[in-house]
Motif scaffolding. Structure first.
Motif, mmCIF file in Angstrom:
data_model
loop_
_atom_site.group_PDB
_atom_site.id
_atom_site.type_symbol
_atom_site.label_atom_id
_atom_site.label_comp_id
_atom_site.label_asym_id
_atom_site.label_seq_id
_atom_site.Cartn_x
_atom_site.Cartn_y
_atom_site.Cartn_z
ATOM 1 N N ILE A 496 -4.893 13.561 5.571
ATOM 2 C CA ILE A 496 -4.082 12.372 5.666
ATOM 3 C C ILE A 496 -5.209 11.358 5.179
ATOM 4 O O ILE A 496 -6.326 11.589 5.717
ATOM 5 C CB ILE A 496 -3.332 11.902 6.847
ATOM 6 N N ARG A 497 -4.845 10.514 4.180
ATOM 7 C CA ARG A 497 -6.040 9.647 3.876
ATOM 8 C C ARG A 497 -6.059 8.451 4.840
ATOM 9 O O ARG A 497 -5.097 7.841 5.636
ATOM 10 C CB ARG A 497 -5.863 9.205 2.319
ATOM 11 N N ILE A 498 -7.214 7.707 4.525
ATOM 12 C CA ILE A 498 -7.399 6.331 5.109
ATOM 13 C C ILE A 498 -6.503 5.165 4.238
ATOM 14 O O ILE A 498 -6.811 5.371 2.781
ATOM 15 C CB ILE A 498 -8.725 5.904 5.134
ATOM 16 N N HIS A 499 -5.741 4.619 4.714
ATOM 17 C CA HIS A 499 -4.836 3.740 3.626
ATOM 18 C C HIS A 499 -5.188 2.275 4.143
ATOM 19 O O HIS A 499 -4.645 1.340 3.550
ATOM 20 C CB HIS A 499 -3.338 3.934 3.714
ATOM 21 N N ARG A 500 -6.222 2.222 5.134
ATOM 22 C CA ARG A 500 -6.474 0.690 5.526
ATOM 23 C C ARG A 500 -7.901 0.262 4.829
ATOM 24 O O ARG A 500 -8.773 1.232 5.197
ATOM 25 C CB ARG A 500 -6.447 0.520 6.686
#
Ligand code: ASP
Length: 621
Positions: A496-500
């Motif tokens: 799961i990626r960093i989206h912030r």
């Protein structure tokens, strides 16, 4: 072998794997290569081959005429012909049960030679192993071999299943650029000079990582691509500098959703290609994998688990055990038969993995014998109780720093499985490894590096630790990464990626990438994260490695149509090769004599070296 319906052309009506007893009586036309020939005087037999199989042609002068018969006698290995004739049942005792077409033959009425060939450097049916350099040099002949064709067929079928399965779930295949900016997967980039911007270079992508994330920001929702990746690393038995992966990214999902989609895909592939059901795949946290198997890609086909006996070892009089941070052992069932010479050789062997040796003892009816028996006899009962060791077993101990203990015993497990030819408990042992540390500390370089890549999200409960500068706190941050492992081979990995944007900036900062470097290298990503990035995540499966496992092949070059050698050469086209003066001029490149290399300074590490510890590789996504 699945049959191919030939498209009817002026050269053929059927393929060479297609005809059966039910076709007897039909007038057919076949084309292909002369696989083998036998001249029995009156009759000439030719096994005609194409990618679909072999069909026996019979030339009888009474049927085809003397001239065709004479021509047939001249046909040699690998000539290409097209022949018309009648499908006939083979006589009593003349059938070949090994061939799907073995009940029939084609009695030729006319024939055309389409291509001749000098004696080939080797033939596709050669049984003696052919030198690999030769095979690579004449790859077009090598690929005619039935097992190579079978591999290419499996490869095609696998990618088709991937496209069909994901397509049905709403994934779009979207191409991403090859001429791009460096992407941080941790390996060295292949670079391409720009003609239009002197002194500037593109990098070939190590993976489409940032593009697929940007496609999620762009609202594409579900992306897939079967894509070539380039990492300028030394090739190995399971690694090529240029390799293929199935790249996947999804929006509005959690880890479990990606795992479900990918498991479904792997099930479909294993069922359709091997007719094998994949049972529920267990999940194993990274810490458990390391502590029980000494590896983050454990081979679960074999037991040989690591037992922690540090507390027991510390009570012995053996200085090596008493003073070690960690003492672990593995019990080798029936290992008493391993010779002294073999166990002695493990000391030297362990050095290759940073160890200082492996202590051993054998379990007898009355206690321990040989090796370190004298030191561990006082704690015999405790060791047996902890490990379950039985008479006839061998116990192998390593006492050292945790990293070394796990590495050496992890490798020893695999070595023992190989050397003792242990029977695997199952044909395919799958496992999802989860909860990796987000960072690892590089002792040599005295800095943190990403365990996967710097866009991997930390677990929510660990977010606050990103602000910390305490080494232990940072090392304890777990990530939302996952790897899929089969038989000890990592065939895929993702997260799961960093989206912030703020979280991404914190991670960059911990990796020692300051603000100006962030802007320079990843400005476009940080910008995009400002403009409405959905939660997203993905994975990549190494296609080459999957095919190796599906086909039971140990050498990655055997699953790629046109691979490179260990030194990165294409022996068939002769690349890499010098380019001419004009091309050099156009791309603004001047070749400096190789001798200059030894006097030049070592390159200063750039952002790439900073962000990722492990170089990737074929299938190592
Ligand atoms: N881009 C990663 C790699 O190729 C895989 C992923 O995180 O999806 O290593």
């Amino acid at each position: 072998m699945n049959s191919m319906e030939a498209i009817e052309t002026r050269y053929r009506t059927h393929s060479n794997g297609q005809l059966r007893r039910s076709d007897v009586g039909k007038e057919v036309k076949l084309a292909g290569w002369c696989h083998s020939y036998r001249d029995h005087g009156g009759l000439v037999f030719i096994d005609l081959r194409d990618r679909d199989g072999l069909t026996q042609l019979v030339f009888d002068a009474d049927l085809c005429g003397q001239q065709t018969h004479d021509e047939a006698r001249k046909i040699r290995s690998e000539w290409v012909i097209s022949a018309t004739g009648k499908v006939t049942e083979r006589g009593e005792g003349l059938t070949n049960p090994k061939l799907p077409t073995g009940e029939i033959e084609v009695r030729v009425t006319s024939m055309e030679v389409l291509s001749v060939s000098p004696t080939p450097p080797f033939t596709p049916h050669e049984t003696d192993p052919v030198n690999e350099e030769r095979r690579l040099q004449y790859r077009y002949i090598d690929l005619r071999r039935p097992e190579m064709q079978q591999t290419l067929r499996t490869r095609y079928r696998t990618t088709k299943i991937m496209r069909d399965y994901l397509g049905d779930l709403g994934f779009w295949e979207i191409e991403t650029p090859f001429l791009t900016k460096s992407t941080p997967e941790g390996a060295r980039d292949f670079i391409v000079p720009s003609r239009l911007v002197p002194g500037s270079f593109y990098a070939l992508p190590q993976s489409p990582q940032l593009f697929k994330q940007l496609l999620m920001v762009a609202g594409c929702d579900k992306y897939m691509q079967i894509v070539r990746c380039f990492r300028d690393e030394d090739p190995r038995a399971d690694r090529q500098a240029e390799f293929t992966q199935l790249d996947v990214e999804m929006s509005f999902i959690d880890r479990e959703n990606i795992i479900t989609v990918m498991e479904g895909l792997l099930r479909r592939i294993w069922k359709e290609i091997l007719n094998v059901e994949i049972p529920a795949i267990p999940h194993m946290p990274y810490d458990v994998a390391m502590s029980k198997y000494g590896s983050d890609r454990p081979d679960l086909r074999y037991g040989l688990e690591l037992h922690d006996i540090t507390d027991i070892a510390h009570t012995t009089d053996f200085a090596v055990f008493k003073n070690a941070k960690l003492v672990k052992c593995i019990v080798v069932p029936g290992g008493s038969k391993i010779t002294r010479a073999q166990t002695d050789s493990w000391a030297e062997w362990s050095k290759g993995y940073g160890g200082k040796g492996v202590a051993v003892t054998k379990v007898t009816a009355s206690g321990f014998d040989t090796g370190v028996a004298k030191f561990v006899t006082p704690v015999h009962a405790k060791i047996v109780e902890r490990t379950g060791a039985k008479e006839g077993d061998l116990i192998a101990f390593v006492a050292d720093q945790p990293k070394v203990v796990h590495k050496v015993l992890g490798e020893l497990r695999l070595k023992l499985a190989r050397d003792m030819q242990l029977k695997p408990s199952t044909e395919f042992a799958w496992v999802w490894v989860t909860d990796f540390p987000l960072f690892e500390y590089d002792e040599e370089e005295k800095r943190f590096v990403s365990t996967h890549h710097p866009f991997t999200a930390p677990l929510d409960e660990d977010l606050s630790k990103l602000e910390s500068r305490d080494r232990a706190a940072v090392e304890s941050i777990k990530s939302k990464a996952y790897d899929i492992v089969v038989n000890g081979s990592e065939v895929g990995g993702g997260s799961i990626r960093i989206h912030r944007m703020d979280v991404q900036q914190n991670v960059f900062a911990l990796l020692g990438i300051d603000e100006s470097a962030q802007k320079l290298k990843f400005g476009f990503l940080l910008d995009a994260l400002q403009y409405g990035a959905p939660p997203h995540g993905g994975i990549a499966l190494g296609l080459d490695r999957l095919i190796m496992i599906l086909r039971g092949i140990g050498n990655i070059r055997d699953v790629i149509a046109f691979p490179k050698t260990q030194s990165g050469a294409d022996l068939m086209c002769g690349s890499p090769s010098p380019i001419d003066e004009r091309q050099l001029k156009e791309t603004h490149i001047r070749i400096v004599a190789p001798a200059a290399k030894s006097v030049s300074q070592p390159p200063t590490p750039d952002v790439h070296d900073v962000v990722h510890k492990h170089a990737g590789g074929a299938g190592k996504p």
